[in-house]
Design a protein around this motif. Structure first.
Motif, short mmCIF file in Angstrom:
data_model
loop_
_atom_site.label_atom_id
_atom_site.label_comp_id
_atom_site.label_asym_id
_atom_site.label_seq_id
_atom_site.Cartn_x
_atom_site.Cartn_y
_atom_site.Cartn_z
N UNK A 62 60.00 3.95 113.31
CA UNK A 62 59.96 5.00 112.45
C UNK A 62 59.50 6.28 113.04
N UNK A 63 60.07 7.41 112.45
CA UNK A 63 59.82 8.67 113.37
C UNK A 63 58.49 9.12 113.26
N UNK A 64 57.47 8.73 112.55
CA UNK A 64 56.10 9.03 112.64
C UNK A 64 55.51 8.38 113.85
N UNK A 65 56.02 7.32 114.24
CA UNK A 65 55.59 6.40 115.35
C UNK A 65 56.32 6.98 116.87
N UNK A 66 57.40 7.23 116.91
CA UNK A 66 58.04 7.68 118.11
C UNK A 66 58.76 9.02 118.01
N UNK A 118 63.73 -6.05 120.07
CA UNK A 118 64.70 -5.92 118.87
C UNK A 118 64.56 -4.35 118.61
N UNK A 119 63.46 -3.71 118.83
CA UNK A 119 63.17 -2.14 118.27
C UNK A 119 63.87 -1.19 119.48
N UNK A 120 64.03 -1.88 120.82
CA UNK A 120 64.53 -1.09 121.74
C UNK A 120 65.90 -0.51 121.54
N UNK A 121 66.75 -0.97 120.87
CA UNK A 121 68.10 -0.41 120.76
C UNK A 121 68.08 0.95 119.65
N UNK A 122 67.04 0.89 119.00
CA UNK A 122 66.90 2.09 117.95
C UNK A 122 66.17 2.97 118.42
N UNK A 123 65.12 2.89 119.24
CA UNK A 123 64.20 3.52 120.15
C UNK A 123 65.20 4.39 121.15
N UNK A 124 65.97 3.70 122.01
CA UNK A 124 66.68 4.34 122.94
C UNK A 124 68.08 4.90 122.43
N UNK A 125 68.45 4.94 121.10
CA UNK A 125 69.53 5.44 120.56
C UNK A 125 71.04 4.54 120.69
N UNK A 157 65.58 13.16 115.22
CA UNK A 157 64.67 12.48 115.99
C UNK A 157 65.23 12.09 117.51
N UNK A 158 64.59 12.49 118.47
CA UNK A 158 64.97 12.47 119.90
C UNK A 158 64.80 10.88 120.27
N UNK A 159 65.70 10.43 120.80
CA UNK A 159 65.58 8.95 121.41
C UNK A 159 65.04 8.90 122.77
N UNK A 160 64.70 7.81 123.35
CA UNK A 160 63.91 7.67 124.73
C UNK A 160 64.29 6.46 125.19
N UNK A 161 64.60 6.27 126.43
CA UNK A 161 64.73 5.07 126.98
C UNK A 161 63.55 4.05 127.15
N UNK A 162 63.74 3.07 126.64
CA UNK A 162 62.59 2.09 126.88
C UNK A 162 62.25 1.44 128.39
#
Length: 242
Positions: free
Chosen positions: A68-72, A92-99, A134-139
């Motif tokens: 969620x955008x308020x967390x990342x 499971x969340x890595x795919x969304x955080x990394x875009x 929201x800007x993504x980032x590599x995990x």
């Protein structure tokens, strides 16, 4: 001996004042931030850390409970500012955080848009734009349920799906503290399940709360609502069976 610091961050988003509670766990070797706030709130996070006698340049790890955008939201800027820090999240969340995949929250917002009354559509479209930007980032490292690390007196990863499918909570073994992310919220010092409107799977969320009964929890920290120390087990039992 480790130190657990709760940062109180006030931030205005979409005209609404929000208060969030990221957590820093540190010892002589590790300096771990759990969740990092909305987009553009990095300066506020840095000031809150400074106010607590903490220098974020020591940061070694950032654990994101879910995408969620308020967390990342501030994660990409945080990583640029402190490039030696490692980003950790559930597999499971890595795919969304990394875009690699579209945010589930954005998919949800898009899916309900046509069902909204006309007077709510402008705000809904604005919310979609916020999510899109929201800007993504590599995990750097993925986490799994039951992972235990020796950092800062011991940290256990607990899968708590429901609010998001890959949501995790973090149990600090030394202090018997549960950092719940959005698995729970605190309202006037009382525990409740996270906002049903933003919970992808309510039945799964309740199962996750029941799972937390297996842990000895002296302090529970909700990202929204802060610290709860009273009658935690009774509250968890009630929430999981309601």
């Amino acid at each position: 001996m480790s130190r657990l610091t709760i940062l109180k961050i006030s931030f205005r988003s979409a005209g609404v004042e929000n208060v969030i509670y990221p957590v820093i766990i540190s010892d002589g070797n590790e300096f771990i931030l759990i969740d990092c706030g909305y987009p553009a709130c990095l300066p506020i996070l840095q000031q809150a850390a400074t106010d607590n006698g903490i220098d974020l340049s020591q940061l070694t790890k950032v654990i994101i409970t879910h995408h969620d955008f308020d967390h990342m939201g501030a994660l990409a800027g945080l990583k640029r500012t402190y490039p030696n820090s490692k980003v950790l999240a559930s597999a499971q969340e890595e795919r969304y955080i990394s875009g690699k995949q579209k945010s589930l929250r954005l998919e949800q917002a898009e899916a309900i848009y046509d069902t909204l009354p006309e007077d709510r559509k402008q705000a809904a479209k604005q919310f979609q734009r916020v999510l899109e930007e929201v800007e993504t980032a590599e995990v750097d490292q993925t986490l799994n349920d039951g992972d235990i690390f020796p950092w800062c007196g011991g940290i256990e990863i607990i899968a708590t799906p429901g609010h998001m499918p890959g949501h995790i909570s973090i149990y600090h073994i030394e202090s018997k503290t549960l950092i719940a992310g959005d698995a729970l919220v605190a309202e006037n010092g009382e525990l409740a399940i996270a906002n049903p409107q933003y919970t992808i799977d309510m039945m799964g969320a309740k199962k996750s709360i029941k799972k937390l009964l297996d842990y000895e929890i002296d302090t529970l920290i909700c990202y929204h609502g802060g610290i709860v120390t009273r009658e935690i087990k009774a509250a968890l039992q009630k929430i999981s069976t309601d």
